[in-house]
Design a protein around this motif. Structure first.
Motif, PDB file in Angstrom:
ATOM      1  N   ALA A 460     -26.670  55.332 -66.937  1.00 51.78           N
ATOM      2  CA  ALA A 460     -27.246  56.680 -66.859  1.00 51.78           C
ATOM      3  C   ALA A 460     -26.305  57.769 -67.357  1.00 51.78           C
ATOM      4  O   ALA A 460     -26.722  58.676 -68.082  1.00 51.78           O
ATOM      5  CB  ALA A 460     -27.686  56.965 -65.431  1.00 51.78           C
ATOM      6  N   LEU A 461     -25.029  57.692 -66.977  1.00 56.45           N
ATOM      7  CA  LEU A 461     -24.072  58.733 -67.369  1.00 56.45           C
ATOM      8  C   LEU A 461     -23.940  58.811 -68.885  1.00 56.45           C
ATOM      9  O   LEU A 461     -24.010  59.892 -69.459  1.00 56.45           O
ATOM     10  CB  LEU A 461     -22.706  58.457 -66.745  1.00 56.45           C
ATOM     11  N   GLN A 462     -23.771  57.641 -69.516  1.00 55.54           N
ATOM     12  CA  GLN A 462     -23.602  57.603 -70.963  1.00 55.54           C
ATOM     13  C   GLN A 462     -24.861  58.101 -71.670  1.00 55.54           C
ATOM     14  O   GLN A 462     -24.794  58.712 -72.721  1.00 55.54           O
ATOM     15  CB  GLN A 462     -23.302  56.171 -71.446  1.00 55.54           C
ATOM     16  N   LEU A 463     -26.021  57.779 -71.100  1.00 54.06           N
ATOM     17  CA  LEU A 463     -27.285  58.121 -71.749  1.00 54.06           C
ATOM     18  C   LEU A 463     -27.724  59.557 -71.455  1.00 54.06           C
ATOM     19  O   LEU A 463     -28.819  59.952 -71.842  1.00 54.06           O
ATOM     20  CB  LEU A 463     -28.378  57.140 -71.296  1.00 54.06           C
ATOM     21  N   ASN A 464     -26.870  60.320 -70.736  1.00 52.29           N
ATOM     22  CA  ASN A 464     -27.202  61.709 -70.390  1.00 52.29           C
ATOM     23  C   ASN A 464     -28.481  61.810 -69.574  1.00 52.29           C
ATOM     24  O   ASN A 464     -29.253  62.757 -69.737  1.00 52.29           O
ATOM     25  CB  ASN A 464     -27.348  62.558 -71.664  1.00 52.29           C
ATOM     26  N   GLU A 465     -28.732  60.825 -68.746  1.00 51.18           N
ATOM     27  CA  GLU A 465     -29.964  60.858 -67.951  1.00 51.18           C
ATOM     28  C   GLU A 465     -29.779  61.622 -66.647  1.00 51.18           C
ATOM     29  O   GLU A 465     -30.731  61.877 -65.929  1.00 51.18           O
ATOM     30  CB  GLU A 465     -30.422  59.419 -67.642  1.00 51.18           C
ATOM     31  N   LEU A 466     -28.523  61.944 -66.326  1.00 52.17           N
ATOM     32  CA  LEU A 466     -28.253  62.636 -65.061  1.00 52.17           C
ATOM     33  C   LEU A 466     -28.099  64.135 -65.310  1.00 52.17           C
ATOM     34  O   LEU A 466     -27.584  64.553 -66.348  1.00 52.17           O
ATOM     35  CB  LEU A 466     -26.969  62.082 -64.430  1.00 52.17           C
ATOM     36  N   ARG A 467     -28.534  64.897 -64.361  1.00 54.54           N
ATOM     37  CA  ARG A 467     -28.257  66.343 -64.417  1.00 54.54           C
ATOM     38  C   ARG A 467     -28.169  66.854 -62.986  1.00 54.54           C
ATOM     39  O   ARG A 467     -28.576  66.185 -62.034  1.00 54.54           O
ATOM     40  CB  ARG A 467     -29.303  67.070 -65.249  1.00 54.54           C
ATOM     41  N   VAL A 468     -27.638  68.080 -62.859  1.00 57.66           N
ATOM     42  CA  VAL A 468     -27.497  68.656 -61.523  1.00 57.66           C
ATOM     43  C   VAL A 468     -28.383  69.891 -61.440  1.00 57.66           C
ATOM     44  O   VAL A 468     -28.424  70.693 -62.372  1.00 57.66           O
ATOM     45  CB  VAL A 468     -26.022  69.033 -61.266  1.00 57.66           C
ATOM     46  N   VAL A 469     -29.105  69.983 -60.330  1.00 51.98           N
ATOM     47  CA  VAL A 469     -29.898  71.197 -60.069  1.00 51.98           C
ATOM     48  C   VAL A 469     -29.291  71.875 -58.845  1.00 51.98           C
ATOM     49  O   VAL A 469     -28.482  71.260 -58.135  1.00 51.98           O
ATOM     50  CB  VAL A 469     -31.394  70.871 -59.851  1.00 51.98           C
ATOM     51  N   PHE A 470     -29.656  73.101 -58.624  1.00 59.80           N
ATOM     52  CA  PHE A 470     -29.023  73.864 -57.543  1.00 59.80           C
ATOM     53  C   PHE A 470     -30.086  74.497 -56.660  1.00 59.80           C
ATOM     54  O   PHE A 470     -30.978  75.182 -57.142  1.00 59.80           O
ATOM     55  CB  PHE A 470     -28.124  74.946 -58.144  1.00 59.80           C
ATOM     56  N   GLN A 471     -29.964  74.278 -55.354  1.00 61.83           N
ATOM     57  CA  GLN A 471     -30.926  74.897 -54.442  1.00 61.83           C
ATOM     58  C   GLN A 471     -30.213  75.991 -53.634  1.00 61.83           C
ATOM     59  O   GLN A 471     -29.195  75.722 -52.993  1.00 61.83           O
ATOM     60  CB  GLN A 471     -31.517  73.846 -53.498  1.00 61.83           C
ATOM     61  N   PRO A 472     -30.760  77.214 -53.683  1.00 62.24           N
ATOM     62  CA  PRO A 472     -30.094  78.315 -52.981  1.00 62.24           C
ATOM     63  C   PRO A 472     -30.115  78.155 -51.461  1.00 62.24           C
ATOM     64  O   PRO A 472     -31.073  77.626 -50.894  1.00 62.24           O
ATOM     65  CB  PRO A 472     -30.923  79.541 -53.376  1.00 62.24           C
ATOM     66  N   LEU A 473     -29.059  78.626 -50.828  1.00 59.26           N
ATOM     67  CA  LEU A 473     -29.007  78.780 -49.371  1.00 59.26           C
ATOM     68  C   LEU A 473     -28.920  80.295 -49.149  1.00 59.26           C
ATOM     69  O   LEU A 473     -28.093  80.969 -49.780  1.00 59.26           O
ATOM     70  CB  LEU A 473     -27.757  78.117 -48.789  1.00 59.26           C
ATOM     71  N   VAL A 474     -29.779  80.792 -48.297  1.00 62.02           N
ATOM     72  CA  VAL A 474     -29.864  82.244 -48.143  1.00 62.02           C
ATOM     73  C   VAL A 474     -29.240  82.676 -46.820  1.00 62.02           C
ATOM     74  O   VAL A 474     -29.575  82.140 -45.757  1.00 62.02           O
ATOM     75  CB  VAL A 474     -31.342  82.701 -48.216  1.00 62.02           C
ATOM     76  N   ALA A 486     -25.614  71.732 -54.887  1.00 59.21           N
ATOM     77  CA  ALA A 486     -25.784  70.922 -56.091  1.00 59.21           C
ATOM     78  C   ALA A 486     -26.500  69.630 -55.718  1.00 59.21           C
ATOM     79  O   ALA A 486     -26.061  68.906 -54.835  1.00 59.21           O
ATOM     80  CB  ALA A 486     -24.423  70.605 -56.701  1.00 59.21           C
ATOM     81  N   LEU A 487     -27.613  69.367 -56.377  1.00 61.55           N
ATOM     82  CA  LEU A 487     -28.396  68.152 -56.084  1.00 61.55           C
ATOM     83  C   LEU A 487     -28.594  67.366 -57.376  1.00 61.55           C
ATOM     84  O   LEU A 487     -28.974  67.921 -58.411  1.00 61.55           O
ATOM     85  CB  LEU A 487     -29.733  68.530 -55.449  1.00 61.55           C
ATOM     86  N   LEU A 488     -28.364  66.112 -57.294  1.00 61.70           N
ATOM     87  CA  LEU A 488     -28.373  65.243 -58.472  1.00 61.70           C
ATOM     88  C   LEU A 488     -29.798  64.844 -58.839  1.00 61.70           C
ATOM     89  O   LEU A 488     -30.616  64.565 -57.957  1.00 61.70           O
ATOM     90  CB  LEU A 488     -27.534  63.997 -58.153  1.00 61.70           C
ATOM     91  N   ARG A 489     -30.051  64.825 -60.124  1.00 58.97           N
ATOM     92  CA  ARG A 489     -31.373  64.389 -60.614  1.00 58.97           C
ATOM     93  C   ARG A 489     -31.191  63.312 -61.669  1.00 58.97           C
ATOM     94  O   ARG A 489     -30.273  63.360 -62.467  1.00 58.97           O
ATOM     95  CB  ARG A 489     -32.132  65.570 -61.241  1.00 58.97           C
ATOM     96  N   TRP A 490     -32.081  62.321 -61.626  1.00 62.32           N
ATOM     97  CA  TRP A 490     -32.025  61.232 -62.614  1.00 62.32           C
ATOM     98  C   TRP A 490     -33.394  61.038 -63.233  1.00 62.32           C
ATOM     99  O   TRP A 490     -34.346  60.704 -62.532  1.00 62.32           O
ATOM    100  CB  TRP A 490     -31.548  59.935 -61.951  1.00 62.32           C
ATOM    101  N   ARG A 491     -33.457  61.257 -64.537  1.00 62.74           N
ATOM    102  CA  ARG A 491     -34.714  61.015 -65.249  1.00 62.74           C
ATOM    103  C   ARG A 491     -34.513  59.766 -66.082  1.00 62.74           C
ATOM    104  O   ARG A 491     -33.692  59.730 -66.997  1.00 62.74           O
ATOM    105  CB  ARG A 491     -35.058  62.213 -66.127  1.00 62.74           C
TER     106      ARG A 491
END
Ligand code: C2E
Ligand code: MG
Ligand code: MG
Length: 707
Positions: A460-474, A486-491
């Motif tokens: 996954a890392l090599q194929l750029n399938e991972l990304r990070v999204v961010f959820q706000p805390l208020v 920071a929350l990890l996403r895998w497509r």
């Protein structure tokens, strides 16, 4: 002929004597008492090499010896030495006794002289050339000595070989045997004498019980042994005599007899049997091992084919690893021994219990009538393992989980049955242990999926399938975004795979170490672009704490990205604290010491031990979203939220409510004095670009709405 006989008064009789003396085959001479030569024959001259005219009647012994020495005789002595010794001998020999002596002559010849003293005449001496005789007798002697040496060597060889050896002549009589032969068959001395008939020896063996039990009479036995010998002329024969096993080899001889070797291989066979046993049994518990179990399983396949039902149970001891870790391997071994004894107690004679390794056992039930029979045994196993083990003063509670696969419905081959029983075991463990579970078809699908996740994740890392999204805390007091998680996403293959699915796989395979580092770098790189009032929160898996250089890794990522440590929050879960590891605590302290904030994530799930909050001065407690979900349905949820927020206040830790989806929930946590909220009510996790927009334009429609 030129007789050199010299006697006074020739007469017919002296002529006759002359002729006789000339013709006897030895040298002949007479020495008078005054040591004068008075008579000799031709042979005498020839022997010593005297020319015919060099010897005269009445010649003195001194002269003859001198002449003889000149001709090369008596090379070992001077003439004087010879003369002195010879005269002495002659004088001593006046008793009329015949005495013999040997003289060494020229050219290596030896002459034997015999002397008889006759008072009227003097010494009558005969001379015989014994050169050849001596030579041949020396050869014979030499040969004899060689033969003796050879015999000694042969004897030593025959008696020193470990095998019994014997030779019988064509009539079946013993020619020779060695000591080991007598020893192997315990033969008395009279049985090993040359000439002893084979029948007597065989009869003796029968009488002393050295025969296999199948022979009723001596004759039967002897006949059979003859058969063995006849057959054995072409092959080896292994013969069992009562408790002993003998390897015999018979070799025919040209004359019709035979030589045979006998080897007692009883111990060798026992050794082989022991090795065989060791190779197929577990040394600690004495149970069959994996190899034997799999062999027996393979044999069972025929039963399954015939339509019989068979069950395979995979048994795993619960918590065995921690017993080994805490109490040491020697106690661990004793637990295994007792456990295997208990397991064995649950089996029938036709069942096969094996230790596959570690705390893994397997039980083959063959045959069974119906699956519930296997369930009954599994239940017995679970029950028998729940009572504590008493070992060296320790009361040890373990328990066992059991997975069951039934043939033919769950598989017909060893591989499939073992794999499926293992899957069922996995499920039993997941269901809280100390229970049993049958195999179900879906388990296989779940495992397949897990496997594909594992192999996909590696790339996954090599194929750029991972990304990070961010959820706000208020922050409720600040009324703005204080932090983003920071929350990890895998497509993967066009499909989003949930972290709940792939994070556990990443943890099990250790991939989380590499991936976690990547997430941290991504998160920090993103956060440096944000307003300084917003922190970033990154989840850390307990597995990452096994890395002894975790602190250094985090420290260097901060340095690389330029994010101040005070803007980083690390979220850890209760399961990390469960390990209660000095090194983990030390790492946490070091991280906190440089200004990083540490949060307790998902608080209230899992082990809910409030004591963890005392073990480390957390900066933040995140109340698990399950309490939010149950807020309306369960009264105790609010009570717990209230208690945790109160606890946070008193310990000086900030509190965050996770999973806030409704206004209701928001009001409830706000009322209790919660510091921060996170949830879909405000925002789902956002892409990095969206975060920048949100923070920079202060677009906070939801916030405004609830404030
Ligand atoms: P978490 O750390 O408790 O993360 C919060 C999870 O709650 C996230 O799920 C988030 O999308 C979800 N969530 C947020 N607001 C709401 C809400 O209002 N309702 C509901 N039902 N859910 C909400 P997500 O992203 O699926 O992550 C699940 C878990 O996976 C995380 O739980 C975390 O334990 C783990 N995880 C995610 N990313 C990482 C990572 O980079 N490293 C590690 N070690 N674990 C991660
Ligand atoms: Mg989290
Ligand atoms: Mg959480």
């Amino acid at each position: 002929m030129t007789s050199k006989m010299a006697r006074q008064g020739h007469s017919d009789s002296t002529l006759l004597l002359d002729a006789a003396l000339e013709n006897i085959p030895y040298g002949f001479c007479v020495w008078s008492s005054e040591f004068k030569l008075v008579m000799w024959n031709r042979h005498y001259l020839d022997l010593y090499g005297f020319p015919a005219d060099s010897v005269r009647d009445g010649m003195s012994l001194d002269e003859v010896v001198k002449l003889s020495a000149e001709l090369g005789n008596h090379p070992d002595q001077t003439p004087q030495q010879f003369l002195t010794a010879y005269k002495k001998e002659l004088r001593a020999n006046r008793q009329g006794l015949r005495y013999k002596s040997r003289e060494l002559l020229a050219a290596g010849r030896t002459v034997e002289t015999a002397h008889v003293f006759s008072p009227g005449l003097g010494w009558v001496v005969t001379h015989e050339d014994v050169t050849e005789e001596i030579a041949s007798s020396e050869i014979i002697q030499k040969r004899r000595r060689e033969l003796e040496r050879q015999n000694i060597r042969l004897d030593a060889a025959v008696n020193n070989i470990s095998q019994g050896l014997c030779m019988f002549d064509p009539k079946g009589r013993l020619v020779i045997c060695n000591a080991p032969y007598a020893r192997i068959y315990d033969l008395p001395d009279e049985m090993v004498k040359p000439g002893t008939p084979l029948e007597d020896i065989l009869g003796h063996l029968f009488d002393t019980g050295m025969h296999s039990s199948s022979f009723a009479t001596r004759e039967q036995y002897i006949t059979w042994r003859h058969g063995v010998i006849a057959r054995g002329l072409h092959e080896k024969a292994v013969v069992e005599f009562g408790t002993r096993i003998i390897l015999m080899q018979h070799h025919p001889m040209k004359d019709g007899g035979f030589v045979s070797t006998h080897e007692d291989i009883t111990e060798q066979r026992q050794q082989e049997a022991r090795i065989q046993h060791l190779a197929r049994h577990d040394a600690l518990t004495e149970l069959p091992n994996r190899a034997l179990f799999l062999d027996e399983m393979a044999d069972t396949e025929a039963m399954i084919e015939r339509g019989e039902k068979v069950a395979v149970l995979c048994i795993d001891l619960d918590h065995f690893k921690s017993i080994n870790d805490m109490l040491g391997h020697s106690i661990g071994d004793k637990v295994l021994k007792q456990a295997s004894a208990r397991l064995w107690g649950t089996t029938r004679e036709t069942d096969l219990l094996a230790r596959l390794g570690g705390d893994e056992f397997s039980l083959l039930l063959r045959p069974i009538d119906k699956p519930s029979d296997a369930a009954a045994i599994a239940e017995r196993i679970v029950k028998t393992m729940t009572s504590p083990f008493s070992i060296d003063g320790h009361q040890i509670a373990i328990g066992a989980s059991v997975g069951i696969a039934i043939a033919p419905q769950d598989g017909e081959t060893t591989d499939v049955l073992m794999k499926n029983a293992d899957l069922a075991l996995y499920r039993a463990k997941a269901e809280g242990r100390s229970t049993y579970h049958f195999f179900e078809k879906e388990m296989d699908a779940a495992i397949q999926k897990r496997r594909s996740i594992e192999s996909g994740l590696r790339a996954a890392l090599q194929l750029n399938e991972l990304r990070v999204v961010f959820q706000p805390l208020v922050g409720l007091k600040e009324n703005k975004v204080t932090c983003l998680e920071a929350l990890l996403r895998w497509r993967h293959d066009g499909e989003d795979i949930s972290p709940a699915e792939f994070i556990p796989v990443a943890e099990e395979t250790g991939l989380i170490v590499q991936i976690g580092e990547w997430v941290l770098r991504e998160a920090c790189s993103a956060a440096v672009l944000w307003p300084t009032t917003a922190r970033v929160a990154v989840n850390l898996s307990p597995v990452q704490f096994k890395n002894k250089r975790l602190f250094e890794t985090i420290h260097s990522i901060l340095g690389e990205t330029g994010l101040p440590p005070t803007r980083l929050e690390l979220e850890i879960t209760e399961s990390l604290m469960l390990n209660d590891n000095e090194q983990t605590l030390q790492t946490l302290h070091r991280l906190r010491a440089i200004g990083i904030r540490i949060s307790m994530d998902d608080f209230g799930t899992g082990y809910s031990s409030l004591s963890y909050l005392r073990a480390f001065p957390f900066d933040k407690i995140k109340i698990d979203r399950s309490f939010m979900r149950d807020l309306e349905s369960r009264g105790d949820s609010l009570a717990i939220i209230k208690a945790v927020i109160g606890l946070g206040h008193s310990l000086g830790m900030s509190t965050t409510a996770e999973g806030v989806e409704t206004e209701e929930q928001l009001r409830a946590v706000r009322e209790q004095g919660c510091n921060e909220v996170q949830g879909f009510l405000f925002s789902p996790p956002l892409e990095a670009g969206q975060v920048l927009t949100l923070l920079n334009t202060e677009q906070r429609p939801k916030l405004r709405a609830v404030s």
